[in-house]
Design an enzyme around this catalytic site. Structure first.
Site, PDB file in Angstrom:
ATOM      1  N   ARG A  49      12.035   3.431  -3.509  1.00  0.00           N
ATOM      2  CA  ARG A  49      13.091   2.442  -3.341  1.00  0.00           C
ATOM      3  C   ARG A  49      13.906   2.268  -4.612  1.00  0.00           C
ATOM      4  NH1 ARG A  49       9.995  -2.699  -1.032  1.00  0.00           N
ATOM      5  NH2 ARG A  49       8.517  -1.957  -2.618  1.00  0.00           N
ATOM      6  N   VAL A  58     -10.817   5.445  -4.401  1.00  0.00           N
ATOM      7  CA  VAL A  58     -12.019   4.763  -4.880  1.00  0.00           C
ATOM      8  C   VAL A  58     -12.261   5.093  -6.347  1.00  0.00           C
ATOM      9  CG1 VAL A  58     -14.496   4.426  -4.579  1.00  0.00           C
ATOM     10  CG2 VAL A  58     -13.061   4.863  -2.584  1.00  0.00           C
ATOM     11  N   LYS A  72     -13.309  -0.173  -0.828  1.00  0.00           N
ATOM     12  CA  LYS A  72     -13.859   1.014  -1.484  1.00  0.00           C
ATOM     13  C   LYS A  72     -15.301   1.276  -1.056  1.00  0.00           C
ATOM     14  CE  LYS A  72     -10.890   0.087  -5.462  1.00  0.00           C
ATOM     15  NZ  LYS A  72     -10.845  -0.472  -6.837  1.00  0.00           N
TER      16      LYS A  72
END
Length: 434
Positions: free
Chosen positions: A45, A130, A203
């Site tokens: 963006r 993770v 996670k």
């Protein structure tokens, strides 16, 4: 091999880090991948001054990247679970591989996205989802594939670990350290995901699914944050030979799988108890290898980019391989995943730390220990402080032996009804992690 052309979607912290690592280390990356990995397009963006994209094909529409016929791999680094999910689905529908660092997306929608990817003959890689730069996904999925994983425990949120470290080392209050973490950029303006354990829960679900060969089940995880921890708890834990860490714990037993995120007392001599600041660590116990520890930076632009680029190298290496010859998304063939039962927290067995405030009068400790005994809970250690000069209240700290959680909660209800007990009782679970 022809070059692998990628499209990076999102140019925030991780996106800019990935762009910079790919351009700076292009020679080494190409040598390892066996082909060039070229940034064909960037979807963002806005520009990011942390990287120079002036010579790149930049679009403000990330879906244009997913539809670009010259892009082989879409790198999703925009975050969230709305636009990101639509983008990944668009990329899969267009026959493109996906690399992502989005733990929420994988934890909550991974099952359906993996099924779509397999049906289309493409892969979704998510090492960066993770523990940042720690290659724990690859370790579980490949390095430990000869093991039956018995349990794993991890410090998998750096913000929470930084807060607890500052509280322990400097005796600072939670709210005070949280403000500093926000000022330093470790915590968001809304820190809920970090301090209440949601980020760690995302996670942990991913790690547990790979460790135990089960579908992702985010809705079944028990989550508790660190906002109720006080500096005195860290001090008392230290005097008992423990450290308090915010852990994600997954354990497999004959009864089912434990999935829980909560503050935990760990023996101070354990390596994982000495992981401080914003660092992450994951301890994995396999039946063949025994305990193994994975430590490193759990977040940040280039540590996370390291994992993203490693996934891109894996994708490039296996580009011409048949789908059935590639490593399965969760390390087990899709038809071999088992829908293992997840134990409710009330059925979990562990030891406990209890802190309560009591009136300074004879017989209170006896009544407390009797209630615990009646619930089948024995005491491992007790700390009973003298009241302050002129005071009538004393802190009472107990360390229990292992007990089922529902037994403890029944005992706490009974103790809180005692006239001499003032206020709610703080309880924290204790794990040996031996």
């Amino acid at each position: 091999m022809k070059p692998v052309r990628i499209g990076i979607c999102g140019l925030g912290t991780v996106g800019s880090g990935t762009f910079n690592v790919l351009t700076r280390n292009a020679r080494e990356i190409s040598a390892r991948a066996g082909t060039d990995i070229i940034i064909e397009q960037v979807g963002a963006r806005r520009d990011n001054p942390a990287c120079d994209t002036s010579s790149s094909n930049v679009t403000r529409d990330v879906f244009e990247v997913a539809r670009n016929p010259d892009v082989d791999v879409v790198v999703e680094l925009i975050g969230g679970t709305t636009v990101a999910k639509e983008l990944v689905e668009e990329a899969i529908a267009s026959g493109k591989h996906v690399v992502t660092a989005n733990k929420a997306l994988i934890a909550e929608f991974g099952n359906e996205l993996f099924a779509k990817a397999e049906a289309k003959g493409v892969t979704i890689s998510f090492e960066a989802a993770v523990a940042g730069g720690i290659p724990i996904i690859k370790a579980l999925r490949e390095g430990l594939s000869g093991n039956r994983v018995e349990w794993l425990a991890g410090i998998i949120n750096g913000t929470g670990n930084f807060i607890l470290t500052e509280m322990k080392d400097k005796g600072r209050a939670f709210e005070d350290v949280l403000k500093e973490a926000q000022k330093l950029g470790y915590a968001e303006a809304d820190p809920t995901f970090d301090v209440e354990g949601i980020d760690a829960a995302h996670k942990l679900v991913i790690l547990a699914s790979i460790a135990f060969g089960m579908p992702l089940q985010f809705d079944k995880i028990f989550t508790e944050g660190i906002s109720a921890i006080e500096p005195q708890d860290l001090t008392y834990a230290e005097s008992l030979g423990y450290r308090i860490k915010h852990l994600g714990i997954a354990r497999q037993s004959d009864k089912g799988v434990e999935l829980r995120v909560h503050p935990t007392l760990i023996p101070a001599k354990r390596l994982i108890a000495n992981v401080n600041g914003v660092m992450n660590a994951v301890l994995v116990k396999g039946d063949a290898v025994g305990p193994t520890l994975y430590y490193g930076a759990g977040a940040g632009a280039e540590p996370t980019a390291s994992a993203v680029v490693a996934d891109l190298v894996d994708v490039a290496r296996g580009f011409s391989a048949a789908q059935e010859n590639k490593v399965a998304h969760l390390g087990f063939a899709a038809d071999a995943l088992q829908d293992l039962p997840v134990l409710p927290i009330s059925e979990v067995t562990t030891a406990y730390y209890l802190r309560m405030t009591a009136e300074d009068r004879p017989g209170v400790l006896n009544k407390v220990t009797q209630i615990l005994s009646d619930s089948g809970i024995s005491i491992e250690a007790v700390i009973q402080k003298e009241p302050e000069e002129g005071g009538t209240e004393v802190p009472l700290i107990l360390l229990t032996n292992r007990a089922v959680e529902k037994q403890l909660m029944e005992a706490i209800d009974g103790i809180e009804r005692l006239e001499a007990i003032l206020g709610e009782i703080t309880h924290i679970r204790v794990e040996s992690l031996g």
